[in-house]
Design an enzyme around this catalytic site. Structure first.
Site: not given
Length: 310
Positions: A50, A55, A117, A218, A272
């Site tokens: 995603d 971004y 978005h 989440a 990350y």
């Protein structure tokens, strides 16, 4: 369990993997890291990636996907890639050029899912957040039904397999669903969703219209100072989640992800950190009991971490 096999059918017949890898990172993270972690996520077993024009990392994410196709790890059809139409391109005539720009950055022929978005239009131009001399956002006046028609044309042109929305409430969704001459329903609505904001009403509404809810944030939230109130409680330190995690010999993060999958929500895991990326794939290795699910439902307090000030 093989995560690649865990998919949900969308209302247009395509399938979306229930676990996705979120690629957003704060501006201070070098873009080169998006390349490395996306490659690593694909190696670890993620097949749903995603990203978004906002971004500013689609070049790197696309490079990661293409390198994993080139070395035989995956085929293009194994990857489910989502991009998003930013608020400065909601005028109908700007939709296809925006998607083509993303495809050019990605160096891919199509995306699997293209979504609006944010249901707020901003002044078109190069600036992602156009502001006036007082620093206030400059809005644009666009009928989202017209934006939607332009997305339908992108689907017909084969530039995207599926189309959907993000950050829409049920009224905004209804506007699209009730549009005269609607050709394709949104396949999904991607929203902030976690045990403190479980979106149960919106989830029921989406399910009743065969729209998949996709959860971002989440795991609570990365603490991005511009968007997140630093005084909010830290979700992954919640005692209820911690107790359930301990019982199953899992981490609170895995419990939060598993919770979504068991309630029929497609969930994005954004990290990350390579150790955690690998760990997040283990969401398929255990199951929460009905009692666990009920206890996590009880944590809902309609608490939002992500407040984009528009």
């Amino acid at each position: 369990m093989d995560p690649k096999g865990q998919k949900v059918k969308l209302n247009d017949g395509h399938f979306i993997p229930v676990l996705g890898f979120g690629t957003f990172a704060p501006p201070e993270v070098p873009k080169s890291e998006a390349l490395e972690v996306t490659k690593f996520a694909i190696e670890a077993g993620f097949r749903h990636i995603d990203s978004a024009h906002l971004y500013q990392n689609e070049e790197q994410v696309g490079q990661a996907i293409r390198s994993k196709i080139a070395n035989g790890t995956v085929k293009r059809e194994d990857i489910f890639y989502t991009s998003k139409l930013w608020s400065t391109s909601l005028r109908p005539e700007l939709v296809r050029p925006a998607l083509e720009k993303s495809l050019n950055n990605l160096q891919l022929d199509y995306v699997d899912l293209y979504i609006i978005h944010f249901p707020v239009a901003l002044k078109p131009g190069e600036a992602l957040f156009p502001t006036d001399e007082n620093g206030k956002p400059i809005f644009d006046s666009v009928d989202l039904c017209h934006t939607w028609e332009a997305l339908e044309k992108c689907k017909d042109a084969g530039l995207t397999k599926s189309i959907g929305v993000s950050n829409f409430n049920h009224k905004q969704l209804e506007k699209i669903l009730n549009k005269p001459g609607l050709k394709y329903k949104p396949v999904c609505n991607q929203v902030e969703c976690h045990p403190y904001l479980n979106q149960s009403k919106l989830l029921d509404f989406c399910k009743s219209h065969d729209i998949v809810l996709v959860a971002y944030g989440a795991l609570g939230s990365q603490r991005i100072k511009e968007w997140v109130n630093p005084n909010l409680p830290y979700l992954l330190e919640d005692p209820v989640l911690s107790a359930i995690a301990k019982k199953h010999n899992q981490t609170p993060a895995l419990v939060a992800l598993r919770y979504q999958i068991q309630r029929g929500v497609v969930v994005l895991a954004k990290s990350y950190n390579k150790k955690r990326i690998k760990e997040n794939i283990q969401v398929f290795d255990f199951e929460l009991t009905p009692e666990d699910m009920k206890a996590i439902d009880g944590l809902n307090s309609n608490l939002r971490y992500n407040e984009i000030q528009l």
